[in-house]
Design an enzyme around this catalytic site. Structure first.
Site, PDB file in Angstrom:
ATOM      1  N   HIS A 283       0.834  -1.202   0.000  1.00 57.48           N
ATOM      2  CA  HIS A 283       0.000   0.000   0.000  1.00 57.48           C
ATOM      3  C   HIS A 283       0.877   1.265   0.000  1.00 57.48           C
ATOM      4  CE1 HIS A 283      -3.745   2.242   1.012  1.00 57.48           C
ATOM      5  NE2 HIS A 283      -2.891   3.049   1.622  1.00 57.48           N
ATOM      6  N   GLU A 284       1.787   1.334   0.948  1.00 49.52           N
ATOM      7  CA  GLU A 284       2.649   2.518   1.018  1.00 49.52           C
ATOM      8  C   GLU A 284       3.577   2.569  -0.195  1.00 49.52           C
ATOM      9  OE1 GLU A 284       1.839   4.729   3.112  1.00 49.52           O
ATOM     10  OE2 GLU A 284       0.510   3.445   4.309  1.00 49.52           O
ATOM     11  N   HIS A 287       1.781   4.399  -2.876  1.00 50.78           N
ATOM     12  CA  HIS A 287       1.889   5.851  -2.660  1.00 50.78           C
ATOM     13  C   HIS A 287       3.282   6.344  -3.085  1.00 50.78           C
ATOM     14  CE1 HIS A 287      -1.809   6.902  -0.597  1.00 50.78           C
ATOM     15  NE2 HIS A 287      -1.646   6.011   0.373  1.00 50.78           N
ATOM     16  N   GLU A 313      -4.563   8.030  -3.249  1.00 52.38           N
ATOM     17  CA  GLU A 313      -5.080   6.777  -2.703  1.00 52.38           C
ATOM     18  C   GLU A 313      -5.326   5.757  -3.825  1.00 52.38           C
ATOM     19  OE1 GLU A 313      -5.058   6.608   0.540  1.00 52.38           O
ATOM     20  OE2 GLU A 313      -6.036   4.681   0.867  1.00 52.38           O
TER      21      GLU A 313
END
Lengths: 519, 519
Positions: A283-284, A287, A313
């Site tokens: 997830h990070e 980003h 997001e």
């Protein structure tokens, strides 16, 4: 060698001083001013990163003060009359270069919003949110919403006032969510969330009617270092550049950047479960790939910054959900994972693993929710926030409204306010209008991912590298390189030929969860 | 969770903005202004720390720019006319409180020095040192002093001019070393170094006449993690507070602080020798204990800062040499070290270890020198710097002067300029007058240590903890707590009842090295 440090600092100062005489045109002066503001902001960001990763315990009070000072300095620079003059001049003589013109419009818009509020309002909001934040922490800890309610009410009153000051055409909420997702309106959000209610609810009901998947093997002992190394390996698979970033441990995972050439992620590791670290890495990492893909040459300028929270997001969720929690990805990668944890995954197939990581279950806490029920957590907050802005809900009404909606949409009883209405920090900071960007992110992710796969094909689990490489290249080309040159809406039209909608997400969800739950 | 980060930043900004209306008296306004400048400086320091420890490779260019911007901001704040007005006002109505009055005098002195130079001079110096630094790096790398000489000459010309602008009573060098060691003069330094020549030279000759100690067991394989843990253990023995600091790895060890509540050290680890990490741990630990002992309530003020470079170095050297390289310390601690490295130190006694770590040998490189020959490295630089300031030596003359002095004082032939006159960074930055503070530090260390032991007794190797505790308490009470309230000279008089001299150092050296070399 304290000496080397101080002489180095002196050296950098004098380089800077030596350059002060250079003559510049107006646009260059403007970029220099924004670059300086970015420098202050990035120094502040480093102080945050350090605070969350390595800072010794006792450093906290002075660090908070230092962050406060630098934030204030950046604010002063941003509202400086010299900058305003430069921007006014540039607005009056807009450059023909599209990117330059877009930058100026963005900055003019930012400055305009900042000048709408008089000092009294800024001060009132400052005090109200400071107090609300303090009492939110206390109320959550002591499970006593009443401690917080009067302070939240002050914030609510001011947010209603803010909406009036900013102005809006349709709904007062529009004035607030615009700050997080520019041009986003209640009209659009209502339509999106109607889609969620209409299409997602039946899917969830169908899932509930099926036997639950087995995820018991996810909760075992998984050695810290082996999880860590595997996480790093997956970040590398994704294309995250460790020469321009790093991963560290913090209590809450986050992504932070000090330039496009230094974009860091953090994660946390629990040895009791596999349900934690890897997903936050991916997830990070999503980003971070966005931030690493922004053009470094546009440092400090809108054209060097992410479009919006929703688009940001979309990047994390695309990598986490659409790629990292997909069956083809694990048909490839699970063999490698089994090498690392052979006993833990003995007898588990890649499909078992895929099902376990995607288990759907209604729950109380947003940040732990699966990717389907998640949208109901957001919908609940969105409806409450709208009620607040319409004047129908006040602080005292929120626990009851919250609990009723959790029962209605998720079928769960909220046992106490700490795990209910007090779970999120956002409202105490006055961040009303923020939550919808999480759902928007999922919808953009699905819509973009569909467009990307139309172009690059699907992941071939026998030969996954070209897909991963092409996907990142596609994101770089279609999203990252532009910074804020295109708005989220323009970007979405360019990419998919239609406005944002929940159809792609629902198609994706039905297909994926159809496989998982045999629907 | 990018959201939590941004809302937290917003929160701190608004706290700061909310406080801007508070009415303050002039002294408080002055402390607020200095505190803000300190905040910027400490943010800059964190960027340095990160650059030396964790920053990914590609972050370098933007980081240098960010450090430059913040250094410039601090400089602008420090030379701001509002601050000058405040200080002028306070100087005219000096508070009766001694500490407050001392702070104001220090700041007035700093501001005065800064206003002596016009913009042209600052810019010339900036450019000259930038260029000299760049060419020094190149010249050192390519072992080609001629590349550097013309740029060093420009720096020299400007430093001569600087001395005239600053003014001096005795020697032009006084105007320069005053910046690093306030009120230090050539008259005093000459006397100190005469003592070195007169007393230290015979001791070194006596040592040379004796058989060399055996230190072969120091160069073996020493596991990284075990060295690291042992270093941490010794830092704890010294009283270094890990709740207000931490140790990390960097290519050059240093101490850095962002407040008295966050003081960090770095070290480097070589697995091929025991002659590296531990000593830098203790040395930097000594620096760090000083910074941790400064009063946090005086943050940003002279009363919260170290007195001078010489006094700072006294703290690192007292812990490293007078304590950490002493026989009683290792009569206690060597048993523990042998537990960690049993095979490496098999058959080695604590006395053997003590002798090995204190081996004296003339060498080429200052930073690797033992604590006795070290002072000749400094003396050589000091004599050359004096010659420069007297106009007797110019850049082109330095290699020959350097090589001749290394032959004369240390008996070594300098094989090339990279290992000779180009070895140190200092002159390229215009830091002429800096080197003597290293020797001064050793002399203060011996003088202070003698005074401390008069009070607390000697280290008892059967029960060392009270000594270590009492020594730190003594330093806290007699040195650390005062910040800059007393000058180094006043501090020295208060502690030892006499001015700085090399007698204590020589007594210490004769006793210690008498044991080691059987003289």
């Amino acid at each position: 060698m304290a000496e080397d440090y101080s002489t180095f600092a002196a050296h950098l100062l004098i380089i800077k001083l030596a350059n002060h005489h250079i003559k510049m045109d107006t646009y260059t002066k403007y970029t220099e001013a924004l670059s300086e503001i970015a420098d202050i902001g990035n120094a502040t960001a480093l102080m945050h990163w350090d605070l969350e990763t390595y800072m010794p315990k006792k450093g906290h009070a002075r660090r908070a003060q230092q962050i406060g000072t630098l934030s204030k300095l950046a604010h002063i620079k941003m509202t400086d009359s010299e900058l305003k003059k430069l921007v006014d001049e540039l607005v009056a003589n807009l450059p023909t270069d599209l990117k330059q013109a877009s930058n100026i419009k963005h900055t003019a818009r930012d400055l305009k919003r900042k000048t709408l509020f008089d000092a009294k309002f800024v001060e009132d909001m400052s005090r109200a949110t400071s107090e609300a934040f303090f009492h939110w922490q206390k109320a959550k800890e002591e499970n006593d919403y009443a401690l917080y309610a009067p302070f939240l009410q002050k914030v609510i009153d001011l947010k209603r006032k803010e909406a009036e000051i900013v102005g809006y055409e349709g709904h007062p909420y529009d004035a607030l969510c615009d700050e997080f997702e520019p041009d986003c309106t209640v009209a659009e959000l209502d339509e999106l969330f109607e889609g969620v209610k209409k299409d997602l609810k039946p899917l969830l009901d169908a899932i509930k009617a099926k036997p639950q998947v087995n995820d018991s093997f996810m909760d075992q002992y998984f050695n810290h270092d082996e999880q860590w190394d595997f996480g790093i390996e997956v970040l590398k698979d994704m294309g995250y550049d460790f020469e321009g970033g790093r991963q560290d441990v913090s209590s809450h995972p986050f992504t932070i950047n000090f330039s496009a050439t230094d974009v860091r992620v953090t994660t946390r590791v629990s040895e009791d479960t596999f349900n934690e670290m890897l997903w936050s890495c991916i997830h990070e990492g999503g980003h971070a790939l966005y931030e690493q893909g922004l053009p470094d040459s546009e440092y400090g300028l809108p054209s060097g910054e992410a479009v919006s929270l929703g688009i940001h997001e979309s990047q994390s969720r695309l990598w986490e959900n659409n790629v990292g929690r997909s069956l083809p990805f694990w048909e490839w990668k699970f063999a490698r994972l089994k090498e690392v944890f052979p006993t833990q995954f003995e007898g588990v197939s890649s499909e078992d693993f895929f099902k376990a990581m995607n288990k759907v279950q209604s729950s109380l806490i947003r940040v732990n929710a699966d990717e389907l029920t998640y949208h109901f957590h957001i919908l609940i907050r969105y409806e409450i926030e709208k009620g607040i802005m319409e004047g129908k809900l006040n602080a005292v009404d929120l626990p009851a409204a919250w609990n009723a909606k959790y029962k209605e949409y998720l079928g769960v009883d909220v046992p106490n306010d700490s795990e209910g209405v007090l779970q999120d920090i956002h409202w105490s900071h006055g961040s009303i209008g923020y939550f919808p960007t999480y759902s928007i992110g999922s919808f953009y992710a699905a819509q973009f991912h569909a467009a990307a796969e139309k172009k690059i094909g699907n992941l071939d689990s026998n030969n996954p590298k070209p897909y991963l490489k092409n996907l990142l290249a596609w994101l770089r080309e279609n999203v990252h390189q532009y910074g804020k040159l295109y708005s989220s809406k323009e970007l979405c039209e360019r990419i998919s030929g239609e406005p944002l909608n929940s159809k792609y997400f629902m198609d994706y969800a039905k297909k994926k969860y159809g496989v998982i739950y045999g629907i």
